[in-house]
Design a protein around this motif. Structure first.
Motif, mmCIF file in Angstrom:
data_model
loop_
_atom_site.group_PDB
_atom_site.id
_atom_site.type_symbol
_atom_site.label_atom_id
_atom_site.label_comp_id
_atom_site.label_asym_id
_atom_site.label_seq_id
_atom_site.Cartn_x
_atom_site.Cartn_y
_atom_site.Cartn_z
ATOM 1 N N GLN A 122 0.826 -1.204 0.000
ATOM 2 C CA GLN A 122 0.000 0.000 0.000
ATOM 3 C C GLN A 122 0.868 1.265 0.000
ATOM 4 O OE1 GLN A 122 -3.223 -0.062 -0.337
ATOM 5 N NE2 GLN A 122 -3.692 -2.219 0.147
ATOM 6 N N SER A 123 0.410 2.286 -0.728
ATOM 7 C CA SER A 123 1.064 3.602 -0.732
ATOM 8 C C SER A 123 -0.014 4.680 -0.704
ATOM 9 C CB SER A 123 1.954 3.762 -1.972
ATOM 10 O OG SER A 123 2.972 2.786 -2.008
ATOM 11 N N PRO A 124 -0.730 4.801 0.420
ATOM 12 C CA PRO A 124 -1.854 5.751 0.472
ATOM 13 C C PRO A 124 -1.371 7.199 0.439
ATOM 14 C CG PRO A 124 -1.408 4.859 2.646
ATOM 15 C CD PRO A 124 -0.532 4.096 1.694
ATOM 16 N N THR A 125 -2.205 8.064 -0.122
ATOM 17 C CA THR A 125 -1.921 9.499 -0.104
ATOM 18 C C THR A 125 -2.603 10.175 1.078
ATOM 19 O OG1 THR A 125 -3.756 9.790 -1.660
ATOM 20 C CG2 THR A 125 -1.543 9.629 -2.588
ATOM 21 N N SER A 126 -3.623 9.540 1.640
ATOM 22 C CA SER A 126 -4.210 9.966 2.914
ATOM 23 C C SER A 126 -4.701 8.716 3.634
ATOM 24 C CB SER A 126 -5.353 10.968 2.712
ATOM 25 O OG SER A 126 -6.419 10.387 1.996
ATOM 26 N N THR A 127 -4.641 8.749 4.947
ATOM 27 C CA THR A 127 -4.876 7.543 5.745
ATOM 28 C C THR A 127 -6.357 7.341 6.058
ATOM 29 O OG1 THR A 127 -2.699 7.796 6.763
ATOM 30 C CG2 THR A 127 -4.273 6.347 7.882
ATOM 31 N N ALA A 128 -6.806 6.121 5.887
ATOM 32 C CA ALA A 128 -8.176 5.759 6.247
ATOM 33 C C ALA A 128 -8.240 5.436 7.734
ATOM 34 C CB ALA A 128 -8.633 4.551 5.441
ATOM 35 N N THR A 129 -9.386 5.692 8.344
ATOM 36 C CA THR A 129 -9.610 5.305 9.737
ATOM 37 C C THR A 129 -10.868 4.450 9.820
ATOM 38 O OG1 THR A 129 -10.844 7.342 10.199
ATOM 39 C CG2 THR A 129 -8.471 7.353 10.654
#
Length: 218
Positions: A122-129
């Protein structure tokens, strides 16, 4: 005088015929009822058993996506907390935000665990919660050992423990892998039932057609 006697005899005769007809009708009705009882007595009775039953009081029942994040690809979820056994997967939308989640194993925890994305690949640009809820979940195997096909909605499940629980029909608690509303002779079904009641249960019971089977929850 003779005419009066004749009329009287006719009335008496008619009355006797009426009484006889009523008696015959009563006997016919009783015979029909007796035959129905005999027919019912000849019908096979249901027979079933609960092979095993396990209660997990801290199973992960649901996961909420509080923030979708972005830049993800379809992947897996992990849980951190006092317990073990959880696994899950997720899919993403066009922006790489987490769209849907699926629980594949509920695990068992003393309090709701923290759910997060497995970072591998994974390389997210914003983090999920994400967040979770836990509660009672019952796993059981049920076998129809008789010769009677039972409609799922005519089989009732009961739980007992600290407080009584409203009965639930099997058709509501069990989702078959194939489209069917019946429980067939010789069939074993696996019950995977979330029952987030207010107490810890000790036993599961099942009743249908006058027969009841019970099993201690392990």
């Amino acid at each position: 005088m003779g005419a009066s006697v004749g009329v009287g005899a006719l009335v008496v005769g008619t009355s006797l015929l009426l009484v006889f007809a009523l008696a015959v009708q009563t006997l016919d009705n009783r015979l029909d009822t007796s035959l129905e009882i005999i027919d019912d007595a000849g019908d096979p009775l249901p027979s079933f058993q609960i092979d095993d039953a396990t209660l997990w009081e801290g199973a992960v029942l649901s996961i909420s996506v509080n923030s979708n994040g972005s830049g993800y690809v379809d992947g897996t979820l992990i849980a951190t907390g006092a317990g073990s056994g959880f696994s899950g997967t997720f899919t993403v939308d066009a922006a790489g935000g987490i769209d849907t989640v699926t629980i594949t194993n509920r695990g068992n925890y003393s309090s709701p665990p923290t759910i997060s994305v497995d970072a591998s690949g994974q390389s997210p640009t914003s983090t999920a919660t994400l967040s979770s809820t836990t509660g009672n979940h019952i796993y059981a195997n049920l076998t129809n050992t008789g010769s009677v096909t039972l409609p799922l909605r005519e089989v009732w499940l009961f739980l007992d423990g600290g407080t009584s629980q409203t009965p639930t029909n099997l058709g509501s608690a069990y989702t078959p892998t194939i489209s069917s509303t019946n429980w067939y002779p010789g069939e074993t079904i696996s019950l995977d039932w979330s029952e987030n009641g207010p107490t810890s249960y000790t036993r599961i019971s099942m009743t249908a057609g006058g027969l009841t089977a019970a099993h201690t929850l392990e």
